[in-house]
Write an enzyme that holds these catalytic residues in place. Structure first.
Site, short mmCIF file in Angstrom:
data_model
loop_
_atom_site.label_atom_id
_atom_site.label_comp_id
_atom_site.label_asym_id
_atom_site.label_seq_id
_atom_site.Cartn_x
_atom_site.Cartn_y
_atom_site.Cartn_z
N ARG A 117 -10.39 -1.27 -16.18
CA ARG A 117 -10.55 0.06 -16.73
C ARG A 117 -9.43 0.36 -17.72
NH1 ARG A 117 -10.12 5.29 -13.26
NH2 ARG A 117 -11.42 6.80 -14.36
N LYS A 182 -6.86 -2.72 -2.80
CA LYS A 182 -7.94 -3.02 -3.73
C LYS A 182 -8.49 -4.41 -3.52
CE LYS A 182 -9.11 -2.68 -8.65
NZ LYS A 182 -8.65 -2.16 -9.95
N ARG A 317 -5.61 9.12 -6.74
CA ARG A 317 -4.52 8.51 -5.97
C ARG A 317 -4.41 9.21 -4.61
NH1 ARG A 317 -5.01 5.59 -9.60
NH2 ARG A 317 -3.50 4.83 -11.13
#
Length: 320
Positions: A117, A182, A317
């Site tokens: 991204r 992640k 976040r």
């Protein structure tokens, strides 16, 4: 295009995980031991760990099964492009949207210019991860593509669940997580003109058995091998599963839009009912995350009530 055939042949031989002498490798490929050494160095630059032991030869730090075009193509109806070495699977498809059939897939062993991204680099070592993109022509146009990364995330997470792997969650708008780390990222890029069909390229990079020895990844991350406690993953079958799942999900999305995916997303939302902050340029909003709405916006319970936020320049976040 640079010829990588010798390096790929070496990797195919070394993929069994046992030692092979420089002499035997040279005889097999018809080149000198010095040339073998040079090619091994080139392979190491792709992020592959290869040991050299005097008197024994070369051995991969961990064996792996290389991707097979014929095996994958035999199990799916989508056209499949397999490129062992590529700059970017997304870019390959973006450069060919006018000639490709909708549903065409591009898979690679290694990306030299993988991106995430906002143009961030996506670390893409050879053979230890999955780099995968699919081209889709959306007749309803670019406006109808809003929320597509959420649909893809749901589809991939559910495909992993169907393999008996539990605990994979989603982070709005485009990441897969496990235990707050992640696991994979999704990148949707598009082109087209107002009033016409949208050419979409949906890319995914998933950590399968990667090790970040150089410390280049700037966030907590995990791999599928770590999640399941086993690094002997069948990447070919993963690709087949993801192609079938994505093809079905995209066809569903064309007909029904987001309506079939909101509840499915919220079930898998990693930050549901947790305090988060949304970063939008120099601005920041905090609150409790309440899933997504019917347009794919993230819902945030703030001091001023429940608000929806959507847009490609928003970062989510944790705030706990």
């Amino acid at each position: 295009m640079k010829d990588h055939s010798v390096k790929l042949s070496l990797l195919n031989t070394l993929s069994d995980g046992v030692f092979h002498s420089g002499e035997s490798l040279g005889q097999q490929l018809g080149i000198t031991r010095a040339a073998i050494s040079k090619h091994i160095q080139g392979i190491q630059e792709w992020g592959v760990d290869i040991f050299r032991v005097q008197g024994k030869g070369y051995q991969l730090a961990q064996p792996f099964i290389m991707l097979s075009h014929d095996l994958i193509q035999s199990q799916v109806s989508n056209p499949v492009e397999l490129h062992p070495i590529i700059d970017s699977t997304n870019q390959f498809l973006l450069d060919r949207t006018e000639t490709l059939a909708s549903g065409t897939v591009c898979v690679a062993e290694y990306q030299s210019q993988g991106r995430g991204r906002r143009g961030r680099q996506w670390v893409s070592p050879f053979g230890t991860n999955l780099y995968f993109s699919i081209f889709w022509r959306l007749e309803a146009g670019m406006a109808a593509a809003m929320g597509l990364s959420l649909v893809v995330g749901v589809a991939i997470a559910e495909a992993i669940e169907s393999l008996g792997i539990e605990g994979v969650k989603l982070k709005w708008p485009n990441d897969l997580y496990h235990n707050d780390k992640k696991l994979a990222g999704i990148l949707v890029e598009m082109s087209g003109q107002a009033g016409g069909a949208a050419n979409l390229v949906i890319g995914m990079g998933m950590n399968l058995a990667m090790q970040d020895k150089k410390g280049t990844i700037d966030q907590p991350w995990t791999s599928l091998a770590e999640v399941i406690g086993n690094d002997q993953l069948d990447r070919n079958q993963l690709v087949v599963s993801f192609i079938k799942t994505l093809d079905k999900a995209l066809k569903n999305y064309e007909v029904h839009g987001m309506q079939d995916f909101v509840t499915r997303w919220n079930r898998l939302d990693n930050f549901l009912d947790r305090p988060i902050r949304l970063i939008m340029g120099n601005n920041e909003v905090t609150g409790i995350e309440r899933g997504i709405d019917s347009h794919g916006g993230v819902l945030l319970e703030t001091n001023e009530g429940l608000k929806s936020f959507i847009g490609g320049e928003i970062s989510l976040r944790r705030n706990d």
